[in-house]
Design a protein around this motif. Sequence first.
Motif, PDB file in Angstrom:
ATOM      1  N   GLN A  14      40.342  34.199  51.775  1.00 55.48           N
ATOM      2  CA  GLN A  14      41.038  35.458  51.511  1.00 55.48           C
ATOM      3  C   GLN A  14      42.149  35.216  50.494  1.00 55.48           C
ATOM      4  O   GLN A  14      42.815  34.181  50.537  1.00 55.48           O
ATOM      5  CB  GLN A  14      41.619  36.038  52.811  1.00 55.48           C
ATOM      6  CG  GLN A  14      42.136  37.446  52.688  1.00 55.48           C
ATOM      7  CD  GLN A  14      41.027  38.469  52.551  1.00 55.48           C
ATOM      8  OE1 GLN A  14      39.837  38.131  52.635  1.00 55.48           O
ATOM      9  NE2 GLN A  14      41.396  39.712  52.322  1.00 55.48           N
ATOM     10  N   VAL A  15      42.323  36.167  49.609  1.00 51.90           N
ATOM     11  CA  VAL A  15      43.345  36.074  48.566  1.00 51.90           C
ATOM     12  C   VAL A  15      44.243  37.300  48.650  1.00 51.90           C
ATOM     13  O   VAL A  15      43.771  38.416  48.830  1.00 51.90           O
ATOM     14  CB  VAL A  15      42.695  36.000  47.172  1.00 51.90           C
ATOM     15  CG1 VAL A  15      43.735  36.130  46.079  1.00 51.90           C
ATOM     16  CG2 VAL A  15      41.928  34.683  47.024  1.00 51.90           C
ATOM     17  N   GLN A  16      45.538  37.064  48.523  1.00 46.77           N
ATOM     18  CA  GLN A  16      46.493  38.170  48.460  1.00 46.77           C
ATOM     19  C   GLN A  16      47.291  38.077  47.170  1.00 46.77           C
ATOM     20  O   GLN A  16      47.714  36.981  46.776  1.00 46.77           O
ATOM     21  CB  GLN A  16      47.433  38.144  49.665  1.00 46.77           C
ATOM     22  CG  GLN A  16      46.745  38.496  50.975  1.00 46.77           C
ATOM     23  CD  GLN A  16      47.723  38.582  52.127  1.00 46.77           C
ATOM     24  OE1 GLN A  16      48.695  37.838  52.192  1.00 46.77           O
ATOM     25  NE2 GLN A  16      47.478  39.491  53.047  1.00 46.77           N
ATOM     26  N   SER A  35      48.367  34.165  46.888  1.00 44.78           N
ATOM     27  CA  SER A  35      48.273  33.287  48.051  1.00 44.78           C
ATOM     28  C   SER A  35      46.853  33.328  48.595  1.00 44.78           C
ATOM     29  O   SER A  35      46.099  34.253  48.319  1.00 44.78           O
ATOM     30  CB  SER A  35      49.269  33.714  49.135  1.00 44.78           C
ATOM     31  OG  SER A  35      48.989  35.015  49.576  1.00 44.78           O
ATOM     32  N   GLY A  36      46.533  32.297  49.359  1.00 42.51           N
ATOM     33  CA  GLY A  36      45.187  32.210  49.890  1.00 42.51           C
ATOM     34  C   GLY A  36      44.445  31.064  49.228  1.00 42.51           C
ATOM     35  O   GLY A  36      45.038  30.117  48.747  1.00 42.51           O
ATOM     36  N   SER A  37      43.146  31.175  49.193  1.00 42.91           N
ATOM     37  CA  SER A  37      42.320  30.092  48.661  1.00 42.91           C
ATOM     38  C   SER A  37      42.488  29.956  47.156  1.00 42.91           C
ATOM     39  O   SER A  37      42.152  30.845  46.395  1.00 42.91           O
ATOM     40  CB  SER A  37      40.852  30.352  48.978  1.00 42.91           C
ATOM     41  OG  SER A  37      40.043  29.394  48.320  1.00 42.91           O
ATOM     42  N   ARG A  89      39.611  30.504  44.820  1.00 41.27           N
ATOM     43  CA  ARG A  89      39.169  31.857  44.533  1.00 41.27           C
ATOM     44  C   ARG A  89      40.030  32.517  43.454  1.00 41.27           C
ATOM     45  O   ARG A  89      39.841  33.674  43.136  1.00 41.27           O
ATOM     46  CB  ARG A  89      39.233  32.704  45.808  1.00 41.27           C
ATOM     47  CG  ARG A  89      38.453  32.139  46.984  1.00 41.27           C
ATOM     48  CD  ARG A  89      36.970  32.250  46.779  1.00 41.27           C
ATOM     49  NE  ARG A  89      36.527  33.631  46.695  1.00 41.27           N
ATOM     50  CZ  ARG A  89      35.285  33.980  46.356  1.00 41.27           C
ATOM     51  NH1 ARG A  89      34.398  33.050  46.056  1.00 41.27           N
ATOM     52  NH2 ARG A  89      34.949  35.257  46.318  1.00 41.27           N
ATOM     53  N   ASP A 100      40.153  36.709  39.935  1.00 47.16           N
ATOM     54  CA  ASP A 100      38.723  36.535  40.162  1.00 47.16           C
ATOM     55  C   ASP A 100      38.382  35.045  40.191  1.00 47.16           C
ATOM     56  O   ASP A 100      39.038  34.261  39.502  1.00 47.16           O
ATOM     57  CB  ASP A 100      37.935  37.239  39.061  1.00 47.16           C
ATOM     58  CG  ASP A 100      36.493  37.429  39.415  1.00 47.16           C
ATOM     59  OD1 ASP A 100      36.180  38.432  40.099  1.00 47.16           O
ATOM     60  OD2 ASP A 100      35.671  36.575  39.038  1.00 47.16           O
ATOM     61  N   ASP A 103      37.286  40.747  41.908  1.00 48.87           N
ATOM     62  CA  ASP A 103      37.299  40.564  43.361  1.00 48.87           C
ATOM     63  C   ASP A 103      38.613  40.969  44.024  1.00 48.87           C
ATOM     64  O   ASP A 103      38.595  41.513  45.130  1.00 48.87           O
ATOM     65  CB  ASP A 103      37.019  39.091  43.686  1.00 48.87           C
ATOM     66  CG  ASP A 103      35.536  38.768  43.716  1.00 48.87           C
ATOM     67  OD1 ASP A 103      35.169  37.651  44.105  1.00 48.87           O
ATOM     68  OD2 ASP A 103      34.742  39.649  43.342  1.00 48.87           O
ATOM     69  N   TYR A 104      39.741  40.653  43.402  1.00 48.69           N
ATOM     70  CA  TYR A 104      41.023  40.822  44.091  1.00 48.69           C
ATOM     71  C   TYR A 104      42.022  41.633  43.268  1.00 48.69           C
ATOM     72  O   TYR A 104      42.138  41.429  42.047  1.00 48.69           O
ATOM     73  CB  TYR A 104      41.629  39.447  44.418  1.00 48.69           C
ATOM     74  CG  TYR A 104      40.691  38.564  45.191  1.00 48.69           C
ATOM     75  CD1 TYR A 104      40.103  37.456  44.589  1.00 48.69           C
ATOM     76  CD2 TYR A 104      40.386  38.838  46.523  1.00 48.69           C
ATOM     77  CE1 TYR A 104      39.233  36.653  45.288  1.00 48.69           C
ATOM     78  CE2 TYR A 104      39.507  38.032  47.224  1.00 48.69           C
ATOM     79  CZ  TYR A 104      38.932  36.941  46.608  1.00 48.69           C
ATOM     80  OH  TYR A 104      38.063  36.154  47.308  1.00 48.69           O
TER      81      TYR A 104
END
Length: 122
Positions: free
Chosen positions: A1-3, A25-27, A30, A98, A110-111
Amino acid sequence: QVQLVESGGGLVQAGGSLRLSCAASGSRFRINAMGWYRQAPGKQRELVARISSGGSTFHSDSVKGRFTISRDSAKNTLYLQMNSLKPEDTAVYYCAADPGRFLPSLSLIDYWGQGTQVTVSS
């Protein structure tokens, strides 16, 4: 998950400057390509600038020479330095990320962050 969390927006007079930040933040796997989009009331979301995983940048014609995109990979943060702001730059600015090397077209990204308002008064 990415924020993605944007900050730095606000109200500024024409000719002024702002710097937007986007903390990711997150992976980390990603988050490769990143970019800034903006959306003014009644208009479609448009690309402002993007940066690839390798660091190559693109700026739209409307902001070229005035805005600069950059990233601090160690801090996992994306920036947009905005100088010589104009009333037509007024919009909600969104951070995008992305996993790909390059940011894909809008519908494939994606995000997204939640957006930060930039208002430029004349």
